[in-house]
Scaffold this motif. Structure first.
Motif, PDB file in Angstrom:
ATOM      1  N   SER A 103       0.865  -1.248   0.035  1.00  0.00           N
ATOM      2  CA  SER A 103       0.005   0.014  -0.091  1.00  0.00           C
ATOM      3  C   SER A 103       0.884   1.179   0.132  1.00  0.00           C
ATOM      4  CB  SER A 103      -0.822  -0.019   1.219  1.00  0.00           C
ATOM      5  OG  SER A 103      -1.655  -0.973   1.302  1.00  0.00           O
TER       6      SER A 103
ATOM      7  N   THR B 124       1.063   4.968   1.784  1.00  0.00           N
ATOM      8  CA  THR B 124       0.587   5.583   2.982  1.00  0.00           C
ATOM      9  C   THR B 124       1.329   6.902   3.250  1.00  0.00           C
ATOM     10  OG1 THR B 124      -0.004   5.619   5.384  1.00  0.00           O
ATOM     11  CG2 THR B 124       1.962   4.531   4.747  1.00  0.00           C
TER      12      THR B 124
ATOM     13  N   ARG C 124       1.470   7.711   6.402  1.00  0.00           N
ATOM     14  CA  ARG C 124       2.081   7.837   7.764  1.00  0.00           C
ATOM     15  C   ARG C 124       3.435   7.673   7.635  1.00  0.00           C
ATOM     16  NH1 ARG C 124       3.993   3.426   9.941  1.00  0.00           N
ATOM     17  NH2 ARG C 124       2.657   1.495   9.458  1.00  0.00           N
TER      18      ARG C 124
ATOM     19  N   TYR D 195       5.383  -0.596   3.079  1.00  0.00           N
ATOM     20  CA  TYR D 195       4.475   0.521   2.408  1.00  0.00           C
ATOM     21  C   TYR D 195       5.211   1.348   1.427  1.00  0.00           C
ATOM     22  CZ  TYR D 195       0.795   0.211   5.963  1.00  0.00           C
ATOM     23  OH  TYR D 195      -0.208  -0.077   7.024  1.00  0.00           O
TER      24      TYR D 195
ATOM     25  N   TRP E 135      -8.906   3.677  -1.112  1.00  0.00           N
ATOM     26  CA  TRP E 135      -8.271   4.428  -0.260  1.00  0.00           C
ATOM     27  C   TRP E 135      -9.148   4.946   0.897  1.00  0.00           C
ATOM     28  CZ3 TRP E 135      -9.040   9.638   0.902  1.00  0.00           C
ATOM     29  CH2 TRP E 135      -9.810  10.439   0.133  1.00  0.00           C
TER      30      TRP E 135
ATOM     31  N   ASN F 148      -3.975   9.494   8.935  1.00  0.00           N
ATOM     32  CA  ASN F 148      -3.121   9.349   7.925  1.00  0.00           C
ATOM     33  C   ASN F 148      -4.007   8.666   6.762  1.00  0.00           C
ATOM     34  OD1 ASN F 148      -0.582  10.128   8.667  1.00  0.00           O
ATOM     35  ND2 ASN F 148      -0.885   8.597  10.152  1.00  0.00           N
TER      36      ASN F 148
ATOM     37  N   TYR G  34      -4.340   6.049   3.525  1.00  0.00           N
ATOM     38  CA  TYR G  34      -3.714   4.870   3.091  1.00  0.00           C
ATOM     39  C   TYR G  34      -4.323   4.298   1.788  1.00  0.00           C
ATOM     40  CZ  TYR G  34      -2.107   3.945   8.074  1.00  0.00           C
ATOM     41  OH  TYR G  34      -1.451   4.140   9.317  1.00  0.00           O
TER      42      TYR G  34
ATOM     43  N   ILE H  35      -6.405  -4.576   4.294  1.00  0.00           N
ATOM     44  CA  ILE H  35      -6.730  -2.895   4.548  1.00  0.00           C
ATOM     45  C   ILE H  35      -7.874  -2.863   5.487  1.00  0.00           C
ATOM     46  CG2 ILE H  35      -6.273  -2.718   1.880  1.00  0.00           C
ATOM     47  CD1 ILE H  35      -9.103  -3.161   1.171  1.00  0.00           C
TER      48      ILE H  35
END
Ligand code: 5GP
Length: 187
Positions: free
Chosen positions: A36, A38, A40, A52, A72, A78, A80, A101
């Motif tokens: 994914s 992100t 973050r 990530y 998403w 945050n 993702y 997810i």
């Protein structure tokens, strides 16, 4: 070549999805885990491109605007999301692709890919979950409380999924995931 398949694994933060997934992938190297994107910040030991793709907010927003993400969501402050192209390519090549997810994303997948197999991992109890998140020691107190309140919301939605698996015993939970995946192999 076999038929490709999309598998969604959801469950509250701290439930042990990551550990279950690592074992699953070791035992079945043919499975493909989607990486994914992100916003973050990386936790200690996390590797860009492996755990990530760590991107800025403007970069994430650009990807959303360009339709580059399959789904998403915003989670605990945050963003993702799942990059679309690798997932579609792998499925077209007959691979089984796993998305790890959260709930909002899983709902988007249900809308757009109703044939996806969706699995929800439950903790033995909320107390146990809180304990696991705290012991992990990776989140600040405000992030912990955001993750716990999101966990309560997610658990309520567990019955939207095709199958629910309680992670009270690691080996048994892994076995149940395998049974679920391979029992539907002919679908
Ligand atoms: P963490 O910050 O603990 O790595 O992940 C927080 C939550 O975001 C977890 O529930 C995880 O499953 C979820 N998550 C990770 N990647 C994605 C993604 O691409 N899309 C969505 N919707 N959720 C994701």
């Amino acid at each position: 070549m076999g038929k490709g398949k999309l598998i969604v694994l959801t469950g509250p933060s701290g439930v042990g999805k990551g550990t279950l997934l690592r074992s699953l992938l070791q035992r079945h190297p043919d499975l493909y885990l989607s990486v994914s994107v992100t916003t973050r910040r990386p936790r200690p030991g996390e590797v860009n491109g492996k755990d990530y793709y760590f991107v800025s907010r403007p970069e994430f927003e650009r990807m959303v605007a360009n339709g580059e993400l399959l789904e998403w969501a915003e989670f605990a402050g945050n963003y993702y999301g799942t990059p679309r192209t690798p997932v579609v390519d792998q499925i077209n090549q007959g691979k089984w692709v796993i998305l790890e997810i959260e709930l909002q994303g899983a709902r988007q997948i249900r809308q757009n890919f109703p044939e996806a197999l969706r699995i929800f991992i439950l903790p033995p109890s909320m107390l146990e979950l809180e304990d696991r998140i705290r012991k992990r020691g990776q989140d600040a107190e405000d992030a912990i409380s955001r993750r716990l309140s999101r966990a309560r919301e997610e658990i309520v939605a567990a019955n939207e999924f095709d199958i629910q698996i309680v992670n009270d015993n690691f080996d048994k939970a892994l076995e149940r995931i395998e049974e679920t995946l391979f029992a539907t192999a002919a679908c």
